[in-house]
Scaffold this motif. Structure first.
Motif, mmCIF file in Angstrom:
data_model
loop_
_atom_site.group_PDB
_atom_site.id
_atom_site.type_symbol
_atom_site.label_atom_id
_atom_site.label_comp_id
_atom_site.label_asym_id
_atom_site.label_seq_id
_atom_site.Cartn_x
_atom_site.Cartn_y
_atom_site.Cartn_z
ATOM 1 N N ALA A 40 -34.158 -28.419 -10.398
ATOM 2 C CA ALA A 40 -33.894 -27.016 -10.738
ATOM 3 C C ALA A 40 -34.347 -26.704 -12.165
ATOM 4 O O ALA A 40 -34.873 -25.617 -12.429
ATOM 5 C CB ALA A 40 -32.418 -26.703 -10.573
ATOM 6 N N LYS A 41 -34.167 -27.662 -13.079
ATOM 7 C CA LYS A 41 -34.629 -27.462 -14.453
ATOM 8 C C LYS A 41 -36.144 -27.300 -14.509
ATOM 9 O O LYS A 41 -36.669 -26.438 -15.227
ATOM 10 C CB LYS A 41 -34.220 -28.636 -15.341
ATOM 11 C CG LYS A 41 -32.773 -28.632 -15.749
ATOM 12 C CD LYS A 41 -32.508 -29.826 -16.654
ATOM 13 C CE LYS A 41 -31.086 -29.885 -17.104
ATOM 14 N NZ LYS A 41 -30.846 -31.038 -17.991
ATOM 15 N N VAL A 42 -36.860 -28.122 -13.752
ATOM 16 C CA VAL A 42 -38.321 -28.055 -13.745
ATOM 17 C C VAL A 42 -38.788 -26.731 -13.146
ATOM 18 O O VAL A 42 -39.681 -26.067 -13.690
ATOM 19 C CB VAL A 42 -38.917 -29.259 -12.973
ATOM 20 C CG1 VAL A 42 -40.403 -29.097 -12.780
ATOM 21 C CG2 VAL A 42 -38.618 -30.551 -13.710
ATOM 22 N N VAL A 43 -38.174 -26.328 -12.038
ATOM 23 C CA VAL A 43 -38.554 -25.069 -11.400
ATOM 24 C C VAL A 43 -38.279 -23.903 -12.333
ATOM 25 O O VAL A 43 -39.109 -22.988 -12.467
ATOM 26 C CB VAL A 43 -37.801 -24.904 -10.058
ATOM 27 C CG1 VAL A 43 -37.933 -23.498 -9.522
ATOM 28 C CG2 VAL A 43 -38.309 -25.911 -9.045
ATOM 29 N N THR A 44 -37.141 -23.911 -12.996
ATOM 30 C CA THR A 44 -36.809 -22.839 -13.934
ATOM 31 C C THR A 44 -37.774 -22.823 -15.114
ATOM 32 O O THR A 44 -38.229 -21.755 -15.543
ATOM 33 C CB THR A 44 -35.369 -23.018 -14.452
ATOM 34 O OG1 THR A 44 -34.488 -23.058 -13.337
ATOM 35 C CG2 THR A 44 -34.963 -21.886 -15.360
ATOM 36 N N HIS A 45 -38.104 -23.993 -15.620
ATOM 37 C CA HIS A 45 -38.988 -24.087 -16.775
ATOM 38 C C HIS A 45 -40.374 -23.509 -16.474
ATOM 39 O O HIS A 45 -40.909 -22.736 -17.258
ATOM 40 C CB HIS A 45 -39.110 -25.546 -17.209
ATOM 41 C CG HIS A 45 -39.996 -25.752 -18.389
ATOM 42 N ND1 HIS A 45 -39.576 -25.516 -19.674
ATOM 43 C CD2 HIS A 45 -41.284 -26.163 -18.485
ATOM 44 C CE1 HIS A 45 -40.574 -25.775 -20.504
ATOM 45 N NE2 HIS A 45 -41.613 -26.183 -19.814
ATOM 46 N N TYR A 46 -40.956 -23.891 -15.353
ATOM 47 C CA TYR A 46 -42.312 -23.452 -15.041
ATOM 48 C C TYR A 46 -42.358 -22.146 -14.261
ATOM 49 O O TYR A 46 -43.427 -21.556 -14.124
ATOM 50 C CB TYR A 46 -43.043 -24.540 -14.250
ATOM 51 C CG TYR A 46 -43.374 -25.726 -15.109
ATOM 52 C CD1 TYR A 46 -44.341 -25.652 -16.089
ATOM 53 C CD2 TYR A 46 -42.694 -26.933 -14.942
ATOM 54 C CE1 TYR A 46 -44.638 -26.736 -16.889
ATOM 55 C CE2 TYR A 46 -42.988 -28.024 -15.728
ATOM 56 C CZ TYR A 46 -43.958 -27.914 -16.702
ATOM 57 O OH TYR A 46 -44.242 -28.997 -17.492
ATOM 58 N N GLY A 47 -41.252 -21.667 -13.751
ATOM 59 C CA GLY A 47 -41.271 -20.465 -12.935
ATOM 60 C C GLY A 47 -40.781 -19.216 -13.619
ATOM 61 O O GLY A 47 -40.933 -18.111 -13.081
ATOM 62 N N PHE A 48 -40.203 -19.326 -14.808
ATOM 63 C CA PHE A 48 -39.606 -18.154 -15.445
ATOM 64 C C PHE A 48 -40.646 -17.116 -15.867
ATOM 65 O O PHE A 48 -40.523 -15.941 -15.534
ATOM 66 C CB PHE A 48 -38.766 -18.576 -16.655
ATOM 67 C CG PHE A 48 -38.094 -17.421 -17.332
ATOM 68 C CD1 PHE A 48 -37.020 -16.803 -16.742
ATOM 69 C CD2 PHE A 48 -38.561 -16.944 -18.546
ATOM 70 C CE1 PHE A 48 -36.399 -15.734 -17.352
ATOM 71 C CE2 PHE A 48 -37.950 -15.879 -19.164
ATOM 72 C CZ PHE A 48 -36.861 -15.265 -18.573
ATOM 73 N N ILE A 49 -41.667 -17.531 -16.586
ATOM 74 C CA ILE A 49 -42.671 -16.573 -17.062
ATOM 75 C C ILE A 49 -43.447 -15.949 -15.905
ATOM 76 O O ILE A 49 -43.626 -14.728 -15.889
ATOM 77 C CB ILE A 49 -43.593 -17.231 -18.114
ATOM 78 C CG1 ILE A 49 -42.781 -17.490 -19.384
ATOM 79 C CG2 ILE A 49 -44.814 -16.356 -18.411
ATOM 80 C CD1 ILE A 49 -43.513 -18.187 -20.476
ATOM 81 N N PRO A 50 -43.904 -16.718 -14.906
ATOM 82 C CA PRO A 50 -44.546 -16.055 -13.759
ATOM 83 C C PRO A 50 -43.614 -15.072 -13.046
ATOM 84 O O PRO A 50 -44.061 -14.016 -12.594
ATOM 85 C CB PRO A 50 -44.923 -17.208 -12.830
ATOM 86 C CG PRO A 50 -45.077 -18.373 -13.739
ATOM 87 C CD PRO A 50 -44.051 -18.170 -14.805
#
Length: 72
Positions: A40-50
């Motif tokens: 979930a941390k990885v998804v949040t990290h790379y998915g927030f700006i998109p």
């Protein structure tokens, strides 16, 4: 000849100790929750700006991509 693996728990089985099934299910839950939080941390990290860009592109008035990315 195949060797057998013993699944005996080490230590004393005292009065208030849990059975091996309870320990293994608790350990399994702990490992699963740790794995899920890391993902979930990885998804949040790379998915927030998109996600912000996609939401910004779908609002009214419709901005251009360079308008969303510019600091002004």
């Amino acid at each position: 000849m195949a060797s057998r693996v013993s699944l005996k728990s080490k230590g004393k089985a005292g009065k208030g100790s849990k059975s091996s099934n309870e320990k293994s299910s608790a350990q399994c839950f702990k490992e699963w929750s740790t794995w899920a939080i890391k993902k979930a941390k990885v998804v949040t990290h790379y998915g927030f700006i998109p996600l912000v860009i996609i939401i910004g592109m779908n609002t009214e008035p419709k901005p251009q991509l360079y308008q969303l990315l510019s600091p002004i």
